[in-house]
Write an enzyme that holds these catalytic residues in place. Structure first.
Site, short mmCIF file in Angstrom:
data_model
loop_
_atom_site.label_atom_id
_atom_site.label_comp_id
_atom_site.label_asym_id
_atom_site.label_seq_id
_atom_site.Cartn_x
_atom_site.Cartn_y
_atom_site.Cartn_z
N CYS A 89 -87.76 33.26 -99.09
CA CYS A 89 -87.93 32.18 -98.13
C CYS A 89 -88.77 31.05 -98.73
O CYS A 89 -88.31 30.36 -99.63
CB CYS A 89 -88.49 32.70 -96.81
N HIS A 175 -84.72 37.12 -95.45
CA HIS A 175 -85.75 38.15 -95.58
C HIS A 175 -85.11 39.54 -95.59
O HIS A 175 -84.69 40.03 -94.54
CB HIS A 175 -86.74 38.05 -94.42
N GLU A 177 -86.92 42.18 -96.49
CA GLU A 177 -88.06 43.09 -96.58
C GLU A 177 -88.63 43.55 -95.25
O GLU A 177 -89.45 44.48 -95.19
CB GLU A 177 -89.19 42.42 -97.39
#
Length: 232
Positions: A89, A175, A177
């Site tokens: 990001c 994202h 994660e």
């Protein structure tokens, strides 16, 4: 054991599920909270891998957040020396800027879980585990693909979702994660943004409940693939 330095901008936007993968792959990591840490003495080339995480600020706002100038310089130096960098990001946007590409507002927010579409480039194979998995999107800016890089993926809202430079650099706008539990920190930390955007917390939680287990496994596979290719 190999070392990873993780640039973190806000505590709740951390490595999430990728932390365990790093340990399993033989990497030891530690965070540097860049807004409150002096980076002047940081050796840009020391760590085996640099990971630059996300954050709720613009990659262009060095005036408001002067530490971004130091981050950009560190990223630029590592990339010039082909030292491994992974950006997520904001981190990917800073990588794009360090490589001379433009980052600008899209005019719309992309927040929530949704798929990405991989490009036809052979380098996109590193993201293949994510091809059928909803990932978490949370951004309003878009990076252009640097001249020296390869576009790997896009989404319906944002055409540029990932790029690579050689084997050593990977930038992800989305994202991979964030876990279902970890998302709760985001819902608090980004409460004002969510309210202004008129987004439903319940809907985001439902999306996370549906996608998080598959996303965690796919993210682990992507990270392992990328780390493995650093040594080929």
């Amino acid at each position: 054991m190999k070392t990873v330095v993780v640039f973190r901008h806000v505590p709740f936007e951390d490595l999430g599920t990728l932390g365990d993968t790093l340990h399993e792959c033989g990497y030891q990591y530690h965070y540097i909270d860049t807004p409150i840490t002096a980076l002047a003495t940081f050796d840009p080339l020391h760590a085996d891998v640099l990971i630059v995480l996300g954050g709720p600020i613009s990659a262009n706002d060095e005036t408001g957040y002067p530490f971004l100038s130091q981050e950009l310089a560190i990223i630029r130096q590592r990339l010039a020396q082909q030292r491994p960098v992974l950006g997520i990001c904001l981190g990917a946007q800073l990588m794009a800027r360090a490589l001379g590409a433009r980052v600008a507002p899209m005019g719309v927010k992309e927040i929530g879980y949704g798929p990405i579409q991989l490009s036809s480039a052979p380098q996109a194979a590193v993201l293949a585990p994510l091809s059928d998995i909803p990932v978490l999107h949370w951004h309003g800016d878009r990076f252009e693909i640097p001249d020296s890089a390869i576009r790997l993926a896009g989404s319906q809202v944002c055409d540029n979702q990932a790029f690579s430079l050689g084997k050593h650099a990977l930038g992800l706008q989305f994202h991979p994660e964030v876990s279902q539990t970890g998302l709760e920190g985001w819902l608090v930390g980004h409460a004002c943004e969510l309210e202004l955007a008129g987004l439903s917390l319940g809907e985001l939680r439902q999306q996370a409940a549906h996608a998080s287990a598959s996303l965690a496994l796919a993210a682990q596979q992507v990270m392992t693939r990328w780390l493995d290719q650093l040594h080929t």
